[in-house]
Motif scaffolding. Structure first.
Motif, short mmCIF file in Angstrom:
data_model
loop_
_atom_site.label_atom_id
_atom_site.label_comp_id
_atom_site.label_asym_id
_atom_site.label_seq_id
_atom_site.Cartn_x
_atom_site.Cartn_y
_atom_site.Cartn_z
N THR A 82 23.94 -28.62 -11.18
CA THR A 82 24.60 -29.01 -12.42
C THR A 82 24.95 -30.48 -12.29
O THR A 82 25.19 -30.98 -11.18
N TRP A 117 22.87 -13.85 -11.67
CA TRP A 117 24.33 -14.02 -11.66
C TRP A 117 24.88 -14.26 -13.06
O TRP A 117 26.08 -14.42 -13.25
N GLN A 142 19.08 -24.98 -7.67
CA GLN A 142 19.55 -25.29 -9.02
C GLN A 142 20.86 -26.05 -8.97
O GLN A 142 21.78 -25.68 -8.24
N LYS A 175 22.63 -24.90 -18.77
CA LYS A 175 23.65 -25.73 -18.13
C LYS A 175 23.26 -26.16 -16.72
O LYS A 175 24.01 -26.88 -16.06
N ILE A 176 22.10 -25.69 -16.24
CA ILE A 176 21.66 -26.04 -14.88
C ILE A 176 20.24 -26.61 -14.95
O ILE A 176 19.58 -26.53 -15.98
N LYS A 203 25.31 -19.29 -4.49
CA LYS A 203 25.02 -17.91 -4.89
C LYS A 203 23.52 -17.69 -4.74
O LYS A 203 22.71 -18.53 -5.14
N ALA A 248 20.22 -17.65 -10.35
CA ALA A 248 21.11 -18.08 -11.43
C ALA A 248 21.08 -17.09 -12.59
O ALA A 248 22.12 -16.72 -13.12
N LEU A 294 24.34 -25.38 -7.25
CA LEU A 294 25.13 -24.19 -7.59
C LEU A 294 24.48 -22.89 -7.14
O LEU A 294 25.16 -21.95 -6.76
N PHE A 295 23.14 -22.82 -7.24
CA PHE A 295 22.40 -21.60 -6.93
C PHE A 295 21.21 -21.92 -6.05
O PHE A 295 20.67 -23.03 -6.10
N GLU A 300 24.17 -16.86 -15.19
CA GLU A 300 24.38 -18.26 -15.54
C GLU A 300 23.58 -18.63 -16.79
O GLU A 300 22.45 -18.19 -16.97
N ASN A 301 24.16 -19.45 -17.64
CA ASN A 301 23.46 -20.01 -18.79
C ASN A 301 22.50 -21.07 -18.25
O ASN A 301 22.93 -22.13 -17.79
N VAL A 302 21.20 -20.80 -18.30
CA VAL A 302 20.22 -21.70 -17.68
C VAL A 302 20.10 -23.04 -18.39
O VAL A 302 19.50 -23.97 -17.86
#
Length: 128
Positions: free
Chosen positions: A66, A90, A64, A96-97, A37, A87, A80-81, A92-94
């Motif tokens: 995970t 989109w 980024q 978690k990355i 993404k 991130a 993932l990003f 995303e809970n930062v």
């Protein structure tokens, strides 16, 4: 003949969706190309897009990832990003990355050059 035509239409339709959405091809470890993404989704508001642009101007943009722990205890890290600003845009809970251990290389030429290590072959522990 009709089945082949339907298959071709489905494949082309899928490609059009990929091109129109904000997805980037990024080469990561082992020379594997991931579809990540990028930037903001099509449905993002003007405010979210503005925040993304400001973030991209002020942050060092690193791929980024995970990381998950497997049942064996080993860790598996995957991208993932394209970057932290994407991130956030989109949703995303930062927490978690994290920055990937190596920066992926975008195949569209945008962004930084990425790490040269992404082209190196991976040695699986089963193969040695």
């Amino acid at each position: 003949m009709m089945n082949t035509f339907s298959l071709v239409c489905c494949v082309l339709g899928s490609l059009v969706c990929l091109v129109s959405s904000d997805i980037a091809q990024v080469k990561y470890l082992g020379g594997i190309t991931f579809l990540l993404k990028d930037r903001c989704p099509e449905y993002a508001s003007d405010f979210e897009i503005s925040n993304y642009k400001q973030c991209a101007e002020n942050e060092i943009l690193v791929t980024q990832c995970t990381t998950d722990r497997l049942l064996t205890g080993d860790k598996l890290t995957v991208p993932l990003f394209t970057d932290i600003c994407s991130a956030v845009c989109w949703g995303e809970n930062v927490k978690k990355i994290h920055d990937c251990p190596f920066n992926g290389r975008r195949l569209d030429g945008r962004g930084s050059a990425g790490s040269a290590k992404v082209d190196n072959a991976l040695a699986d522990r089963f193969l040695g």
